[in-house]
Design an enzyme around this catalytic site. Structure first.
Site, PDB file in Angstrom:
ATOM      1  N   ASP A 245       0.909  -1.243   0.119  1.00  0.00           N
ATOM      2  CA  ASP A 245       0.011  -0.063   0.057  1.00  0.00           C
ATOM      3  C   ASP A 245       0.829   1.342   0.018  1.00  0.00           C
ATOM      4  O   ASP A 245       0.224   2.509   0.450  1.00  0.00           O
ATOM      5  CB  ASP A 245      -0.914   0.004   1.354  1.00  0.00           C
ATOM      6  N   GLU A 246       2.080   1.213  -0.708  1.00  0.00           N
ATOM      7  CA  GLU A 246       2.956   2.392  -0.521  1.00  0.00           C
ATOM      8  C   GLU A 246       3.034   2.783  -2.036  1.00  0.00           C
ATOM      9  O   GLU A 246       4.010   3.908  -2.041  1.00  0.00           O
ATOM     10  CB  GLU A 246       4.160   2.107   0.156  1.00  0.00           C
TER      11      GLU A 246
END
Length: 302
Positions: A245-246
């Site tokens: 999720d980066e």
């Protein structure tokens, strides 16, 4: 035998005319870039229909998206590519020149929640998403989606456990390669890709996360949001990287919620946000509107 990608059914309404080619580029910023590119297009008989550009002061990089055609529909694309190659070498450019009529092949990965898949299929059938669906891959069986019409798109059931993850991802990679897939969409695919597969798909794998990142990463973000008493929930479409999720963010949206809303209420409201955020991100990628800028993106909207 590998499956051929399934073209979208004909749209019910007449599509707007498209430019012959879309040129995207990024490079270190310096004077003369626009002049050199425009001159090259002119010298090869091209006609610029639209041009969007962005100078990132922080990274000192220049980004542009240019649509072009030929007044008589006779653009010599190979010759133009040759000319642009010389310009690109001079300015250390990353660039693409693509005919929008050459539709990208797309594979969609999905798990139990199928609302994003259903929305993508619907928009594809309407002609809103100019892509060829090369396949649908799920870790759940076909019966999970009995109410969905896949219109002949190949479906691959690839169950996965912790012990079989590498074998399952090897099969995913085989399907991607054999179908000539150019874009992978994780439409609520609730499995974390390995670092190796994420690296292979760098810059061409879009995920929808059911949270307004960078807040509430990982599992059950709506439950996290409700526990913190937030007043807005959102969804984020981003490129997949090895860091969970980066990845660089492409699109986000939000909805206002109430203290009365339960986690189930947030999940229900979130489905609508996820659908529209993912479809916009996929469309912009298909239309060459998204350029990577380190850990961020430049998105040239209409």
């Amino acid at each position: 035998m590998p499956h051929a990608p399934v073209p979208a059914p004909a749209a019910t309404a007449a599509a707007a005319p498209r430019p012959e080619h879309v040129l995207t580029l990024s490079c270190p910023n310096r004077p003369g870039i626009v002049a050199a590119v425009a001159t090259c297009i002119f010298e090869h008989g091209g006609n610029i229909r639209s041009a969007q550009q962005y100078d990132d002061v922080e990274s000192r990089r220049f980004f542009a998206r240019i649509t072009l055609d030929h007044p008589e529909g006779a653009l010599d694309a190979p010759a133009l590519r040759g000319g642009l190659s010389a310009v690109a070498e001079r300015f250390a450019m990353r660039w693409t020149l693509r005919d929008p009529g050459e539709r990208r092949r797309v594979v969609v990965l999905v798990s139990k929640f199928d609302h994003c898949l259903a929305d993508l299929l619907y928009r594809w059938r309407l002609g809103e998403l100019p892509m060829d669906l090369a396949g649908i891959i799920s870790n759940h069986p076909r019966e999970t989606y009995q109410h969905l019409d896949f219109a002949g798109v190949p479906f691959h059931h690839l169950p996965v456990t912790r012990a079989t993850k590498m074998e399952q991802e090897a099969e995913i990679w085989r399907i991607i390669r054999e179908t000539g897939t150019e874009l992978v969409v994780l439409a609520r695919y609730m499995q974390v890709l390995s670092d190796g597969l994420a690296a292979k798909l760098a810059g061409r794998c879009i995920n929808i996360h059911h949270s307004f990142l960078p807040g509430f990463k990982g599992a059950k973000p709506y439950h996290q949001a409700q526990a913190r008493g937030v007043k807005l929930i959102g969804a984020t479409a981003h490129f997949v990287t090895a860091d969970l999720d980066e990845g660089p963010i492409i699109e986000q949206d939000v909805e206002r919620i109430s203290h009365n809303d339960t986690p189930d209420d947030l999940v229900r409201q979130g489905r609508d946000i996820e659908r529209r955020v993912l479809s916009r991100a996929v469309l912009w990628q298909l239309e060459d509107r998204v350029l990577l800028n380190g850990s961020r993106t430049v998105v040239f909207r209409n």
